[in-house]
Design a protein around this motif. Structure first.
Motif, PDB file in Angstrom:
ATOM      1  N   ALA A  22       0.843  -1.205   0.000  1.00 37.07           N
ATOM      2  CA  ALA A  22       0.000   0.000   0.000  1.00 37.07           C
ATOM      3  C   ALA A  22       0.876   1.253   0.000  1.00 37.07           C
ATOM      4  O   ALA A  22       0.592   2.219  -0.726  1.00 37.07           O
ATOM      5  CB  ALA A  22      -0.939  -0.002   1.203  1.00 37.07           C
ATOM      6  N   LEU A  23       1.936   1.242   0.769  1.00 34.65           N
ATOM      7  CA  LEU A  23       2.856   2.386   0.786  1.00 34.65           C
ATOM      8  C   LEU A  23       3.497   2.612  -0.579  1.00 34.65           C
ATOM      9  O   LEU A  23       3.632   3.758  -1.023  1.00 34.65           O
ATOM     10  CB  LEU A  23       3.959   2.161   1.824  1.00 34.65           C
ATOM     11  N   ARG A  24       3.886   1.531  -1.236  1.00 36.19           N
ATOM     12  CA  ARG A  24       4.499   1.679  -2.574  1.00 36.19           C
ATOM     13  C   ARG A  24       3.512   2.270  -3.569  1.00 36.19           C
ATOM     14  O   ARG A  24       3.877   3.107  -4.398  1.00 36.19           O
ATOM     15  CB  ARG A  24       5.021   0.332  -3.078  1.00 36.19           C
ATOM     16  N   VAL A  25       2.256   1.853  -3.500  1.00 42.28           N
ATOM     17  CA  VAL A  25       1.231   2.392  -4.402  1.00 42.28           C
ATOM     18  C   VAL A  25       1.051   3.884  -4.149  1.00 42.28           C
ATOM     19  O   VAL A  25       1.039   4.685  -5.080  1.00 42.28           O
ATOM     20  CB  VAL A  25      -0.108   1.632  -4.235  1.00 42.28           C
ATOM     21  N   ILE A  26       0.929   4.276  -2.888  1.00 39.49           N
ATOM     22  CA  ILE A  26       0.729   5.688  -2.546  1.00 39.49           C
ATOM     23  C   ILE A  26       1.953   6.506  -2.926  1.00 39.49           C
ATOM     24  O   ILE A  26       1.832   7.621  -3.438  1.00 39.49           O
ATOM     25  CB  ILE A  26       0.396   5.840  -1.048  1.00 39.49           C
ATOM     26  N   TYR A  27       3.135   5.979  -2.696  1.00 41.27           N
ATOM     27  CA  TYR A  27       4.362   6.675  -3.081  1.00 41.27           C
ATOM     28  C   TYR A  27       4.365   6.945  -4.583  1.00 41.27           C
ATOM     29  O   TYR A  27       4.669   8.052  -5.026  1.00 41.27           O
ATOM     30  CB  TYR A  27       5.582   5.832  -2.686  1.00 41.27           C
ATOM     31  N   SER A  28       3.996   5.937  -5.359  1.00 39.91           N
ATOM     32  CA  SER A  28       3.956   6.106  -6.812  1.00 39.91           C
ATOM     33  C   SER A  28       2.922   7.144  -7.217  1.00 39.91           C
ATOM     34  O   SER A  28       3.182   7.994  -8.074  1.00 39.91           O
ATOM     35  CB  SER A  28       3.638   4.773  -7.495  1.00 39.91           C
ATOM     36  N   GLU A  29       1.753   7.098  -6.591  1.00 38.82           N
ATOM     37  CA  GLU A  29       0.716   8.093  -6.888  1.00 38.82           C
ATOM     38  C   GLU A  29       1.196   9.503  -6.547  1.00 38.82           C
ATOM     39  O   GLU A  29       0.991  10.439  -7.300  1.00 38.82           O
ATOM     40  CB  GLU A  29      -0.553   7.805  -6.087  1.00 38.82           C
ATOM     41  N   ARG A  30       1.826   9.626  -5.407  1.00 42.29           N
ATOM     42  CA  ARG A  30       2.255  10.941  -4.925  1.00 42.29           C
ATOM     43  C   ARG A  30       3.282  11.577  -5.848  1.00 42.29           C
ATOM     44  O   ARG A  30       3.298  12.786  -6.032  1.00 42.29           O
ATOM     45  CB  ARG A  30       2.828  10.796  -3.525  1.00 42.29           C
ATOM     46  N   GLY A  32       3.647  10.964  -9.079  1.00 44.00           N
ATOM     47  CA  GLY A  32       3.197  11.029 -10.456  1.00 44.00           C
ATOM     48  C   GLY A  32       3.504   9.821 -11.314  1.00 44.00           C
ATOM     49  O   GLY A  32       3.361   9.887 -12.531  1.00 44.00           O
ATOM     50  N   CYS A  33       3.926   8.738 -10.724  1.00 43.38           N
ATOM     51  CA  CYS A  33       4.156   7.513 -11.486  1.00 43.38           C
ATOM     52  C   CYS A  33       2.823   6.774 -11.616  1.00 43.38           C
ATOM     53  O   CYS A  33       1.964   6.871 -10.756  1.00 43.38           O
ATOM     54  CB  CYS A  33       5.160   6.615 -10.788  1.00 43.38           C
ATOM     55  N   ALA A  34       2.706   6.046 -12.675  1.00 44.94           N
ATOM     56  CA  ALA A  34       1.484   5.270 -12.870  1.00 44.94           C
ATOM     57  C   ALA A  34       1.438   4.143 -11.843  1.00 44.94           C
ATOM     58  O   ALA A  34       2.288   3.263 -11.838  1.00 44.94           O
ATOM     59  CB  ALA A  34       1.439   4.707 -14.280  1.00 44.94           C
ATOM     60  N   ALA A  35       0.479   4.231 -10.960  1.00 44.69           N
ATOM     61  CA  ALA A  35       0.300   3.184  -9.954  1.00 44.69           C
ATOM     62  C   ALA A  35      -1.145   2.722 -10.023  1.00 44.69           C
ATOM     63  O   ALA A  35      -2.054   3.509  -9.828  1.00 44.69           O
ATOM     64  CB  ALA A  35       0.620   3.720  -8.563  1.00 44.69           C
ATOM     65  N   GLU A  36      -1.335   1.491 -10.341  1.00 40.72           N
ATOM     66  CA  GLU A  36      -2.682   0.957 -10.426  1.00 40.72           C
ATOM     67  C   GLU A  36      -2.903   0.045  -9.232  1.00 40.72           C
ATOM     68  O   GLU A  36      -2.389  -1.064  -9.184  1.00 40.72           O
ATOM     69  CB  GLU A  36      -2.868   0.205 -11.733  1.00 40.72           C
ATOM     70  N   TRP A  37      -3.665   0.533  -8.273  1.00 43.31           N
ATOM     71  CA  TRP A  37      -3.876  -0.241  -7.067  1.00 43.31           C
ATOM     72  C   TRP A  37      -4.642  -1.518  -7.350  1.00 43.31           C
ATOM     73  O   TRP A  37      -4.487  -2.506  -6.638  1.00 43.31           O
ATOM     74  CB  TRP A  37      -4.541   0.591  -5.984  1.00 43.31           C
ATOM     75  N   ARG A  55      -5.533   0.626   4.365  1.00 42.70           N
ATOM     76  CA  ARG A  55      -4.201   1.240   4.398  1.00 42.70           C
ATOM     77  C   ARG A  55      -4.045   2.255   3.271  1.00 42.70           C
ATOM     78  O   ARG A  55      -3.468   3.322   3.467  1.00 42.70           O
ATOM     79  CB  ARG A  55      -3.100   0.182   4.323  1.00 42.70           C
ATOM     80  N   LEU A  56      -4.576   1.947   2.081  1.00 40.80           N
ATOM     81  CA  LEU A  56      -4.535   2.926   0.992  1.00 40.80           C
ATOM     82  C   LEU A  56      -5.252   4.208   1.408  1.00 40.80           C
ATOM     83  O   LEU A  56      -4.727   5.313   1.233  1.00 40.80           O
ATOM     84  CB  LEU A  56      -5.189   2.371  -0.275  1.00 40.80           C
ATOM     85  N   ASN A  57      -6.444   4.065   1.974  1.00 42.99           N
ATOM     86  CA  ASN A  57      -7.204   5.237   2.417  1.00 42.99           C
ATOM     87  C   ASN A  57      -6.473   5.996   3.512  1.00 42.99           C
ATOM     88  O   ASN A  57      -6.439   7.222   3.504  1.00 42.99           O
ATOM     89  CB  ASN A  57      -8.599   4.824   2.887  1.00 42.99           C
ATOM     90  N   PHE A  58      -5.877   5.266   4.445  1.00 43.84           N
ATOM     91  CA  PHE A  58      -5.135   5.901   5.524  1.00 43.84           C
ATOM     92  C   PHE A  58      -3.969   6.720   4.970  1.00 43.84           C
ATOM     93  O   PHE A  58      -3.777   7.880   5.344  1.00 43.84           O
ATOM     94  CB  PHE A  58      -4.613   4.846   6.504  1.00 43.84           C
ATOM     95  N   TYR A  59      -3.177   6.133   4.086  1.00 46.02           N
ATOM     96  CA  TYR A  59      -2.013   6.830   3.552  1.00 46.02           C
ATOM     97  C   TYR A  59      -2.414   7.982   2.632  1.00 46.02           C
ATOM     98  O   TYR A  59      -1.728   9.005   2.587  1.00 46.02           O
ATOM     99  CB  TYR A  59      -1.074   5.865   2.826  1.00 46.02           C
ATOM    100  N   ARG A  60      -3.502   7.839   1.913  1.00 43.32           N
ATOM    101  CA  ARG A  60      -3.977   8.957   1.086  1.00 43.32           C
ATOM    102  C   ARG A  60      -4.400  10.121   1.963  1.00 43.32           C
ATOM    103  O   ARG A  60      -4.116  11.271   1.656  1.00 43.32           O
ATOM    104  CB  ARG A  60      -5.128   8.506   0.195  1.00 43.32           C
ATOM    105  N   THR A  61      -5.073   9.846   3.060  1.00 49.30           N
ATOM    106  CA  THR A  61      -5.488  10.884   3.991  1.00 49.30           C
ATOM    107  C   THR A  61      -4.275  11.520   4.657  1.00 49.30           C
ATOM    108  O   THR A  61      -4.200  12.738   4.784  1.00 49.30           O
ATOM    109  CB  THR A  61      -6.428  10.299   5.067  1.00 49.30           C
ATOM    110  N   ALA A  62      -3.328  10.704   5.071  1.00 49.94           N
ATOM    111  CA  ALA A  62      -2.108  11.209   5.714  1.00 49.94           C
ATOM    112  C   ALA A  62      -1.323  12.093   4.750  1.00 49.94           C
ATOM    113  O   ALA A  62      -0.733  13.087   5.133  1.00 49.94           O
ATOM    114  CB  ALA A  62      -1.246  10.053   6.191  1.00 49.94           C
TER     115      ALA A  62
END
Length: 67
Positions: A22-30, A32-37, A55-62
């Motif tokens: 989940a952290l890797r996905v959020i890092y990629s989103e943050r 600008g890399c293409a991250a497809e959860w 966890r995705l929702n938590f990290y996006r909110t954080a």
């Protein structure tokens, strides 16, 4: 050389690995890399998919609070 997670029960290792994914996905989103959860979620054990979404929702909110 043993890895730090090797001594943990399988369920704990799976949960930690799910959290790290989940952290890797959020890092990629943050950054600008293409991250497809959805495709990342296929690597998560079925019983942890709800946890992965949490966890995705938590990290996006954080992420928004840190800006």
């Amino acid at each position: 050389m043993p890895r730090p997670l090797d001594g943990l029960p399988q369920q704990e290792r799976e949960k930690i690995q799910t959290d790290l994914l989940a952290l890797r996905v959020i890092y990629s989103e943050r950054y600008g890399c293409a991250a497809e959860w959805e495709s990342a979620e296929t690597h998560v054990p079925t019983h942890l998919r709800g946890y992965f979404q949490q966890r995705l929702n938590f990290y996006r909110t954080a992420q928004h609070h840190s800006i």
